[in-house]
Write an enzyme that holds these catalytic residues in place. Structure first.
Site, short mmCIF file in Angstrom:
data_model
loop_
_atom_site.label_atom_id
_atom_site.label_comp_id
_atom_site.label_asym_id
_atom_site.label_seq_id
_atom_site.Cartn_x
_atom_site.Cartn_y
_atom_site.Cartn_z
N CYS A 299 0.85 -1.19 0.00
CA CYS A 299 0.00 0.00 0.00
C CYS A 299 0.89 1.24 0.00
O CYS A 299 2.06 1.17 0.28
CB CYS A 299 -0.86 0.02 1.26
SG CYS A 299 -1.75 -1.51 1.48
N ARG B 18 2.10 1.56 -6.81
CA ARG B 18 2.46 0.60 -5.76
C ARG B 18 1.29 -0.29 -5.35
O ARG B 18 1.47 -1.39 -4.85
CB ARG B 18 2.96 1.34 -4.53
CG ARG B 18 4.24 2.10 -4.72
CD ARG B 18 4.40 3.12 -3.62
NE ARG B 18 4.26 2.53 -2.31
CZ ARG B 18 5.27 2.16 -1.54
NH1 ARG B 18 6.50 2.33 -1.97
NH2 ARG B 18 5.06 1.64 -0.37
N TRP C 46 -3.80 -2.18 -1.84
CA TRP C 46 -3.79 -3.30 -2.76
C TRP C 46 -3.72 -4.54 -1.90
O TRP C 46 -2.67 -4.90 -1.41
CB TRP C 46 -2.59 -3.22 -3.70
CG TRP C 46 -2.54 -4.31 -4.73
CD1 TRP C 46 -1.53 -5.22 -4.91
CD2 TRP C 46 -3.52 -4.58 -5.73
NE1 TRP C 46 -1.84 -6.03 -5.96
CE2 TRP C 46 -3.05 -5.68 -6.48
CE3 TRP C 46 -4.77 -4.03 -6.05
CZ2 TRP C 46 -3.77 -6.21 -7.55
CZ3 TRP C 46 -5.47 -4.57 -7.11
CH2 TRP C 46 -4.97 -5.64 -7.85
N ASN D 161 0.74 0.26 6.10
CA ASN D 161 1.29 -0.63 5.07
C ASN D 161 2.06 -1.73 5.78
O ASN D 161 2.89 -1.45 6.64
CB ASN D 161 2.24 0.17 4.15
CG ASN D 161 2.96 -0.72 3.16
OD1 ASN D 161 2.43 -1.75 2.74
ND2 ASN D 161 4.17 -0.34 2.79
N GLY D 162 1.76 -2.99 5.44
CA GLY D 162 2.46 -4.12 6.07
C GLY D 162 1.47 -5.13 6.61
O GLY D 162 0.32 -5.18 6.17
N GLU E 120 13.58 -13.93 -18.52
CA GLU E 120 13.07 -12.58 -18.32
C GLU E 120 11.97 -12.26 -19.35
O GLU E 120 10.94 -11.68 -19.00
CB GLU E 120 14.23 -11.57 -18.42
CG GLU E 120 13.84 -10.10 -18.37
CD GLU E 120 13.11 -9.69 -17.10
OE1 GLU E 120 13.07 -10.46 -16.13
OE2 GLU E 120 12.54 -8.58 -17.10
N LYS F 127 8.04 -11.28 -18.51
CA LYS F 127 7.35 -10.08 -19.03
C LYS F 127 6.01 -10.48 -19.66
O LYS F 127 5.00 -9.81 -19.47
CB LYS F 127 8.19 -9.34 -20.08
CG LYS F 127 9.42 -8.64 -19.60
CD LYS F 127 9.17 -7.47 -18.68
CE LYS F 127 9.06 -7.84 -17.25
NZ LYS F 127 10.17 -7.89 -16.39
N GLU G 153 3.49 -11.48 -16.92
CA GLU G 153 3.03 -10.32 -16.13
C GLU G 153 2.12 -9.41 -16.92
O GLU G 153 1.08 -8.97 -16.44
CB GLU G 153 4.23 -9.45 -15.73
CG GLU G 153 5.05 -9.96 -14.61
CD GLU G 153 6.17 -8.96 -14.30
OE1 GLU G 153 6.13 -8.35 -13.24
OE2 GLU G 153 7.08 -8.79 -15.13
N HIS H 15 15.19 -32.90 -23.18
CA HIS H 15 15.06 -33.61 -21.90
C HIS H 15 13.65 -33.50 -21.32
O HIS H 15 13.45 -33.79 -20.14
CB HIS H 15 16.09 -33.07 -20.89
CG HIS H 15 17.51 -33.27 -21.31
ND1 HIS H 15 18.06 -34.52 -21.46
CD2 HIS H 15 18.48 -32.40 -21.66
CE1 HIS H 15 19.33 -34.41 -21.86
NE2 HIS H 15 19.59 -33.11 -21.99
N LYS I 46 4.32 -3.16 -7.46
CA LYS I 46 5.69 -2.82 -7.89
C LYS I 46 6.75 -3.34 -6.93
O LYS I 46 7.70 -3.97 -7.35
CB LYS I 46 5.80 -1.30 -8.04
CG LYS I 46 7.16 -0.83 -8.55
CD LYS I 46 7.41 -1.30 -9.97
CE LYS I 46 8.79 -0.89 -10.45
NZ LYS I 46 9.14 -1.64 -11.68
#
Ligand code: AGP
Length: 593
Positions: free
Chosen positions: A5, A30, A77, A103-104, A470, A474, A477, A493, A588
């Site tokens: 948050c 965020r 969030w 937040n937490g 990577e 992407k 996400e 394999h 984020k």
């Protein structure tokens, strides 16, 4: 659990609500499923909150019209307690003389809630955060002493938290334990926020609170003390970033803007002011008996590349372990002769910080590579290198990845007397970055004609394997499509069993030592009917679609070949009507475990 948050408090000479709304918008990246504000007017706390983005909630509840020069705000969030208006912050206590944003995670909230209910407190939400408001009220109501109430409250909370409370008498107070909280100092007032972007438009003077710090802003002054009540002093820092860098400019999305910024940020990663610190890194590394590298998500992929280039070019042996696994694998063998390199865009990722703290306790030296030089990670490291690519707003890391690579390549270049060749090939690299970014339209057209794709596999060997991982991250996400990065040699394999005419395979295949073996893998795929996209500087009839890489010194290919993969992910997201800047279910920086 994901729970990230944004919190903000303001006490100054302007109306608080418009300032708070503006700040919350800047931190929306965020976390953003619900929003709320509390302001003080005529000695009363007024709270408005609702579900949606800042602009939506502001429109429906007219947050911006709330009166008062003091206030707190929050974007949430959350999964803890569901997305409802009641669960949105601020939370007020029973008597409504205190409101809190948090937040937490409060781990002992169940026990505290039970205890408070027995004392007669009535809860209105399912959140853990509401206990903070009631606990504060329980302590504050005795002597109406904010300092004492904050200390007693903090000493009862277990978990990780940063919270800010507003008190009816006009004071704001915040406390932190393992979550960031920063004071912004203006000539005529103060901010208190989880992110410098919350106040950077108004002031660049900041105080970064330490763990177990409490701040009270009242009667025009700031008081800092710890959980024991002892007064503490923290330095005032001048924050360097330009707020303009956090605007979208002419681009449709922050993510697209950040993809394009890579021409500048990669080059700045090589030229940045890290020179002296690289010397310190080299000293630590050459004296270490064992070297570990850690990071999460994209930063873990950078860590994989670092291990590879350390071994290949600097002849340094190292071990890369993802941060969420670090405690299970590495801790037994780490000691004071070890060095841990931690890589993190935000410098606030809980898994990374936990690994670093545990390694530090065992005596290891901590070197970090961060994009936020004032972050918790930078501050607990023995030395850090600054990626310096400016604020990254898109939830998916793009410019911070290539920025990290640029810094890590530069470090390795120093360790092997220029054998990687990044500094010597700066101009060629800049040309190559410009050329690959110019392929954007072709990539957009290619994505446009693709049928509905369910599975994408990305193949790469050697240094190209972490890039395959990577690229797949992407696509997952941004476009919510199943994607997997595969070491091309591993195809036979197992994964080959998945390949048929309904799959799409991207082959990262520049003309280097891996080229011939990867072409063989592409043949095996083509024979099973899959659509093959080649990313290479050499065309081949095998490819159904081809993305041409510019010519560049072959060691530097990873820095440019990831860009078309980011671009594919971006356009796949648009095709699916997904918002590339704010992927669903993600935040984020993941500041809790
Ligand atoms: C990447 O696109 C991600 N959103 C995510 O994997 C991220 O890289 C990870 O959470 C680590 O973040 P950090 O670099 O800020 O530590």
């Amino acid at each position: 659990m994901l729970f990230v948050c944004s919190i903000i408090g303001y006490k100054g000479k302007s109306l608080a609500a418009p300032v708070l709304i503006d700040s919350l918008k800047r931190m929306e990246y965020r976390g953003y499923d619900s929003v709320g504000i509390a302001t003080i007017t005529d000695g009363k706390i007024l709270v408005r909150k609702g579900v949606g983005k800042v602009a939506e909630v502001n429109k429906s509840l007219e947050l911006v019209r709330m009166p008062g020069l003091v206030g707190i705000g929050h974007t949430r969030w959350a999964t803890h307690g569901g997305v409802t208006g009641n669960n949105a912050h601020p939370h007020s206590a029973c008597t409504k003389d205190i409101a809190v944003v948090h937040n937490g995670i409060i781990e002992n909230y169940d026990a505290l809630k039970e205890e408070l209910i027995l004392l007669g407190h009535r809860f209105k939400s399912q959140t853990d955060s509401e206990v903070i408001a009631h606990l504060l009220e329980a302590h504050y109501s005795r002597e109406r002493n904010i300092k004492q109430a904050m200390i007693e409250t903090c000493n009862r909370l277990k978990g990780t938290y940063a919270f800010v409370a507003v008190f009816e008498e006009g004071a704001i107070s915040g406390a932190r334990f393992d979550e960031p909280l920063i004071i912004g100092i203006m000539d005529n007032g103060y901010f208190i926020s989880s992110d410098i972007l919350g106040f950077l438009k108004y002031t660049d003077k900041a105080i970064f609170l330490d763990n177990k710090d409490i701040a009270i802003i009242n009667a025009g002054k700031l008081e800092l003390f710890d959980f024991e009540g002892l007064s503490v002093k923290r330095p005032t820092t001048q924050v360097a970033w330009e707020l303009g860098a956090a605007e979208k400019g002419a681009y449709a999305h922050h993510t697209l803007k950040e993809i394009h910024e890579q021409v500048r940020t990669v080059i700045e990663g090589i030229s940045s002011d890290n020179k002296e610190k690289i010397g310190t890194f080299c000293n630590f590394l050459t004296n270490a008996k064992s070297i570990y590298i850690t990071g999460s998500g994209t930063s873990y992929h950078s860590a994989l590349i670092l291990k590879h280039i350390f071994g290949k070019f600097a002849k340094i042996r190292s071990e890369t372990i993802m941060s969420s696994e670090f405690q299970y694998i590495a801790l037994d063998s780490i000691d004071e002769t070890s060095v841990l390199i931690a890589i993190s865009q935000s410098g606030e990722t809980a898994d990374v910080l936990q690994s670093v703290k545990a390694a530090k306790q065992k005596g290891a030296k901590i070197l970090s590579v961060v994009n936020v030089p004032t972050s918790s990670l930078a501050r607990i490291s023995d030395s850090f290198l600054n990626v310096n690519c400016g604020p990254e707003i898109g939830v998916a890391a793009t410019k911070s990845f290539t920025g990290q690579l640029s810094v890590l390549y530069n470090l390795t270049d120093r360790l092997c007397n220029g054998c990687v060749g990044i500094a010597a090939n700066k101009n060629e690299l800049m040309t190559a970055l410009n050329l690959i970014l110019a392929a954007e339209n072709n990539i957009a057209n290619m994505v446009d004609i693709m049928d509905d794709i369910k599975d994408i596999y990305i193949l790469g060997r050697s240094l190209h394997y972490p890039i395959a991982l990577e690229g797949a991250l992407k696509i997952k996400e941004l476009a919510y499509i199943h994607a997997e990065g595969i070491a091309a040699g591993e195809l036979k394999h197992g994964p080959l069993a998945l390949i048929d005419k309904n799959t799409m395979v991207v082959v990262i295949n520049p003309l280097d030592a891996t080229f011939n073996d990867t072409i063989s893998s592409a043949h095996e795929i083509k024979a099973r009917g899959a659509i093959v996209i080649g990313i290479s500087d050499k065309e081949n009839d095998l490819y159904d679609h081809f993305i041409k890489l510019p010519k560049i010194k072959e060691t530097l290919f990873p820095l440019i070949e990831v860009i078309p993969l980011q671009t594919v992910a971006y356009y796949l997201a648009l095709k699916k009507n997904a918002d590339p800047d704010y992927p669903r279910n993600l935040a984020k920086s993941v500041t809790v475990k």
